[in-house]
Design a protein around this motif. Structure first.
Motif, short mmCIF file in Angstrom:
data_model
loop_
_atom_site.label_atom_id
_atom_site.label_comp_id
_atom_site.label_asym_id
_atom_site.label_seq_id
_atom_site.Cartn_x
_atom_site.Cartn_y
_atom_site.Cartn_z
N PHE A 1 34.80 -8.37 -21.30
CA PHE A 1 34.21 -9.71 -21.12
C PHE A 1 33.61 -10.21 -22.43
CE2 PHE A 1 30.19 -11.99 -20.57
CZ PHE A 1 30.67 -13.15 -19.96
N ARG A 2 33.68 -11.52 -22.66
CA ARG A 2 33.06 -12.10 -23.87
C ARG A 2 32.19 -13.28 -23.49
NH1 ARG A 2 36.60 -11.27 -28.95
NH2 ARG A 2 38.08 -9.71 -28.22
N GLY A 3 31.05 -13.37 -24.13
CA GLY A 3 30.16 -14.53 -23.93
C GLY A 3 30.37 -15.51 -25.06
N TYR A 4 29.29 -15.93 -25.72
CA TYR A 4 29.44 -16.85 -26.86
C TYR A 4 30.26 -16.24 -27.98
CZ TYR A 4 25.58 -19.73 -25.08
OH TYR A 4 24.78 -20.53 -24.32
N GLU A 5 31.02 -17.10 -28.65
CA GLU A 5 31.69 -16.66 -29.88
C GLU A 5 30.69 -17.02 -30.97
OE1 GLU A 5 33.11 -16.90 -33.39
OE2 GLU A 5 33.55 -18.86 -32.55
N ASP A 6 30.11 -16.02 -31.63
CA ASP A 6 28.89 -16.32 -32.37
C ASP A 6 29.03 -17.03 -33.71
OD1 ASP A 6 29.83 -14.17 -33.70
OD2 ASP A 6 28.26 -12.76 -33.05
N SER A 7 30.22 -17.07 -34.31
CA SER A 7 30.27 -17.76 -35.62
C SER A 7 30.27 -19.28 -35.44
CB SER A 7 31.53 -17.36 -36.39
OG SER A 7 32.65 -18.05 -35.88
N GLY A 8 30.64 -19.76 -34.23
CA GLY A 8 30.72 -21.21 -34.00
C GLY A 8 31.93 -21.82 -34.69
N ARG A 9 32.72 -20.99 -35.37
CA ARG A 9 33.86 -21.55 -36.11
C ARG A 9 35.19 -21.24 -35.44
NH1 ARG A 9 33.40 -18.68 -41.36
NH2 ARG A 9 31.48 -17.76 -40.68
N GLY A 10 35.14 -20.42 -34.40
CA GLY A 10 36.37 -19.97 -33.76
C GLY A 10 36.60 -18.52 -34.11
N TYR A 11 37.33 -17.79 -33.24
CA TYR A 11 37.56 -16.37 -33.50
C TYR A 11 38.40 -16.17 -34.75
CZ TYR A 11 35.67 -15.24 -28.92
OH TYR A 11 34.83 -15.10 -27.85
N LEU A 12 38.09 -15.10 -35.46
CA LEU A 12 38.81 -14.80 -36.70
C LEU A 12 40.30 -14.61 -36.43
CD1 LEU A 12 38.63 -14.28 -39.75
CD2 LEU A 12 38.17 -11.87 -39.24
N PHE A 13 40.65 -14.02 -35.26
CA PHE A 13 42.08 -13.78 -35.00
C PHE A 13 42.84 -15.11 -35.04
CE2 PHE A 13 40.25 -13.88 -30.58
CZ PHE A 13 40.98 -14.96 -30.05
N LEU A 14 42.24 -16.19 -34.53
CA LEU A 14 42.93 -17.48 -34.51
C LEU A 14 42.89 -18.13 -35.89
CD1 LEU A 14 44.46 -19.75 -33.17
CD2 LEU A 14 42.32 -20.59 -32.18
N ARG A 15 41.75 -18.03 -36.57
CA ARG A 15 41.67 -18.64 -37.91
C ARG A 15 42.67 -17.96 -38.86
NH1 ARG A 15 36.88 -17.77 -39.93
NH2 ARG A 15 35.82 -16.72 -38.24
N GLU A 16 42.86 -16.64 -38.67
CA GLU A 16 43.85 -15.94 -39.51
C GLU A 16 45.27 -16.38 -39.17
OE1 GLU A 16 41.52 -11.88 -40.83
OE2 GLU A 16 42.80 -11.78 -39.06
N SER A 17 45.51 -16.63 -37.88
CA SER A 17 46.86 -17.08 -37.48
C SER A 17 47.16 -18.46 -38.08
CB SER A 17 46.97 -17.19 -35.97
OG SER A 17 46.77 -15.95 -35.39
N VAL A 18 46.15 -19.34 -38.05
CA VAL A 18 46.35 -20.69 -38.61
C VAL A 18 46.58 -20.56 -40.12
CG1 VAL A 18 45.30 -22.97 -38.99
CG2 VAL A 18 44.94 -21.79 -36.80
#
Ligand code: MLT
Length: 406
Positions: free
Chosen positions: A69-86
């Motif tokens: 389970f995951r609550g807040y994504e704490d960086s507020g910028r989006g998960y690193l896995f998605l930012r790396e994919s982009v």
């Protein structure tokens, strides 16, 4: 009593697509037996790709188990896995971006409007006419001075910089909504040079980049030399991967972009945007970010490209009909939008009503995008192939009848 934001009184009574749905609903109420073919708002019709729904389901299951389970994504910028994919997606077109500079959001529309929070209200904003109404309206709400630059038949709906016009923030959209025109590398270079020389910032809306077929045309402003110091790029998975109802987009804010402060100092646009997002936005849901990540996998890319090909084929059905009828149009080749001159010099709202009444096909009146859109009309290629072909058959018949009756 609390004072209203008076800038709202400068806006049109309702947002363009709300006005259109009002007219459609009225028509349906009076003509329940006449089904409509909707080619107005740029909303997609094909479902999400299998790789995307699989990833979303898997992520939903993870949310239902204590261990994953995951609550807040704490960086507020989006998960690193998605930012790396982009970032990997950009690398494929030769653009090197630090995943840190990519911020995930719920779509381009929100970011187009929200970005204005990081700029002072004394800045002058330059937008094209016609324009995607969000750029114009959100700056009107913020009380900024807005300068319009003509985008018209004479300049191929590709407005170019004018050093005689002072502007701070420039909104560009390529492939363009609504005209479907696409800036060449040389044209975008002229904009980047203008922005760097005049210390302006370009907000580049690349929401339709995936529709570019011509490899010579730029898909990102960062393919242009000098763009990192003056351009913020917004993009979205809405049209690329059918996320209009799922909501996910991203904005690239290079760390090189500086903004001036009243005390003569400087600050970073990146820093302000991260601050803005972490204050007013709690991020996109985990299952949606996993779904978005799947778009950038090999399998996901193959599937979304097939969908885009389907819409490109619809655009071909429309442009072939217009070629046959010798209708003057732009777009359709590297864009899902086809922008054409209304027959018989009709005004765009008159033509909207005429098409609705005569052939039950809905488009978007050009006038809704600005004064230069008057007399022009936009169709989208996002309906099904069957409906698109049927709409163009009806259009052709209507067109001949219009001219026979004169
Ligand atoms: C349009 O039809 O112009 C777009 O769908 C609007 C949007 O994406 O917000």
């Amino acid at each position: 009593m609390v004072k209203a934001n008076e800038n709202f009184s400068k806006l049109k009574e309702s947002y363009l697509f709300i006005e259109i749905s009002g007219r459609i609903n009225e028509f349906i109420k009076n003509n329940p037996d006449k089904p409509l073919i909707k080619m107005g708002i740029g909303d997609v019709t094909l479902p999400l790709a299998p790789a995307v729904t699989e990833a979303m389901k898997k992520a939903s299951d993870e949310m239902g188990k204590a261990e994953t389970f995951r609550g807040y994504e704490d960086s507020g910028r989006g998960y690193l896995f998605l930012r790396e994919s982009v970032s990997g997606y950009y690398a494929d077109i030769g653009v090197d971006l630090d995943p840190d500079e990519i911020l995930i959001s719920d779509g381009a529309k929100s970011d187009c409007g929200n970005l204005s929070d990081i700029f002072s209200s004394d800045n002058t904003v330059l937008v094209t006419d016609p324009v995607y109404p969000v750029y114009y309206d959100s700056n009107l709400m913020g009380g900024r001075n807005i300068v319009l630059m003509d985008s018209n038949e004479q300049n191929g709906f590709a407005a170019m910089p004018d050093y005689g016009v002072k502007s701070d923030i420039i909104y560009l959209c390529s492939p363009n909504n609504p005209t479907g025109s696409v800036y060449t590398k040389e044209q975008l270079q002229a904009w980047v040079d203008y922005a760097n020389k005049t210390e302006a910032i370009i907000i580049f809306d690349a929401a339709y980049e995936a529709f570019i077929q011509d490899p010579e045309l730029p898909r990102s402003i960062y393919q242009i030399e000098g763009a990192r110091s003056c351009a913020i790029e917004i993009s979205s998975l809405s049209k690329t991967a059918g996320f209009t109802g799922t909501r996910c987009g991203y904005t690239v804010v290079p760390k090189d972009i500086e903004l001036s402060l009243n005390d003569g100092g400087k600050t970073s646009a990146y820093k302000l945007w991260c601050r803005r997002q972490s204050t007013k936005f709690n991020g996109v849901s985990y299952p949606v970010q996993r779904a978005a990540e799947a778009v950038f996998t090999k399998e996901g890319q193959a599937q979304v490209k097939k969908t885009i090909g389907y819409y490109q084929n619809n655009a071909k059905i429309i442009t072939e009909c217009f070629d046959k009828l010798r209708i003057n149009y732009t777009g359709g080749k590297n864009s899902p939008y086809i922008w054409f001159k209304c027959p018989k010099n009709m005004s765009s709202w008159d033509f909207f009503d005429y098409m609705l009444k005569t052939i039950q096909v809905v488009g978007t009146p050009g006038q809704g995008f600005g004064k230069n859109g008057e007399g022009w009309f936009r169709l989208t290629s996002f309906n099904t192939s069957e409906n698109t072909a049927e709409a163009m058959n009806r259009f052709e018949k209507m067109f001949y009848e219009m001219f026979q009756s004169s």
